[in-house]
Design a protein around this motif. Sequence first.
Motif, PDB file in Angstrom:
ATOM      1  N   PRO A  29      32.429  46.782  35.265  1.00 40.31           N
ATOM      2  CA  PRO A  29      32.558  48.134  34.704  1.00 40.31           C
ATOM      3  C   PRO A  29      33.030  48.054  33.252  1.00 40.31           C
ATOM      4  CG  PRO A  29      33.639  47.985  36.854  1.00 40.31           C
ATOM      5  CD  PRO A  29      33.243  46.595  36.469  1.00 40.31           C
ATOM      6  N   ARG A 119      24.991  47.036  38.120  1.00 39.19           N
ATOM      7  CA  ARG A 119      25.549  47.850  37.037  1.00 39.19           C
ATOM      8  C   ARG A 119      24.655  47.729  35.806  1.00 39.19           C
ATOM      9  NH1 ARG A 119      30.370  49.689  38.266  1.00 39.19           N
ATOM     10  NH2 ARG A 119      31.578  48.645  39.863  1.00 39.19           N
ATOM     11  N   PRO A 137      26.458  54.478  31.248  1.00 33.63           N
ATOM     12  CA  PRO A 137      26.623  53.480  32.299  1.00 33.63           C
ATOM     13  C   PRO A 137      26.185  54.024  33.652  1.00 33.63           C
ATOM     14  CG  PRO A 137      28.737  54.451  31.757  1.00 33.63           C
ATOM     15  CD  PRO A 137      27.727  55.058  30.817  1.00 33.63           C
ATOM     16  N   VAL A 139      24.511  52.684  37.881  1.00 35.13           N
ATOM     17  CA  VAL A 139      24.237  51.687  38.920  1.00 35.13           C
ATOM     18  C   VAL A 139      22.831  51.937  39.451  1.00 35.13           C
ATOM     19  CG1 VAL A 139      24.966  50.849  41.193  1.00 35.13           C
ATOM     20  CG2 VAL A 139      26.681  51.618  39.559  1.00 35.13           C
ATOM     21  N   GLU A 154      27.267  56.687  36.356  1.00 32.78           N
ATOM     22  CA  GLU A 154      28.548  56.470  37.017  1.00 32.78           C
ATOM     23  C   GLU A 154      29.685  56.608  36.012  1.00 32.78           C
ATOM     24  OE1 GLU A 154      29.714  52.330  38.151  1.00 32.78           O
ATOM     25  OE2 GLU A 154      29.637  53.178  40.159  1.00 32.78           O
TER      26      GLU A 154
END
Length: 193
Positions: A29, A119, A137, A139, A154
């Motif tokens: 992340p 990711r 960002p 997934v 996300e």
Amino acid sequence: MTLDSWQSFGERIAWEGALQVSCEPLDAPLEVPRRARLEQLDAGVLATLNILAERSGEPPADESVAAALTRIDAKLDVLLEMFNRHLLGHVQLPPRRKVRFNQRGILIEGWASPAPGTRMLVCLHFDACIGLPLELPGVTAAAPPGSGGFVAFEGLDEDIRQGIEHLVFRQHRRQLAEARREPHSVPPQQTRD
């Protein structure tokens, strides 16, 4: 999560068109400083896109001086960032693809996404500010076969989600207005002999 992400995406109107888009895998992340910087840049890109989409050159009558200065500041931030990237030679544009996106995610036609759960950082280059992408960002998640690759966004800041929603709504409203303006083709009347 996969089914819920796709279903949530499909239940909302989406921006549709061709954009230069790329997806970069992320190992982890985003760290807080990088996420904050992306949110700041994304807010500037969305503000610029909304400003450029406005047809009227004059600000609304109820707009305060502070709001006008904020808009100018956002435009300057975007222009400076574009200039910096140009000077550094970092602007290499990805291929143009048909996409559908909204605040929940993006469907990219003709893109084979990695395995679900990977990711990604999605970079969208709009023609209005081509040098500075909207970077979001997400997934990867499953999409119906043959539809393309899907990335569920996300951890987006609420202001970024609202900015995307506003952009989507503006495009949808513009498409409806254009459809109303197009002359409806009327079949020629047949005459009897």
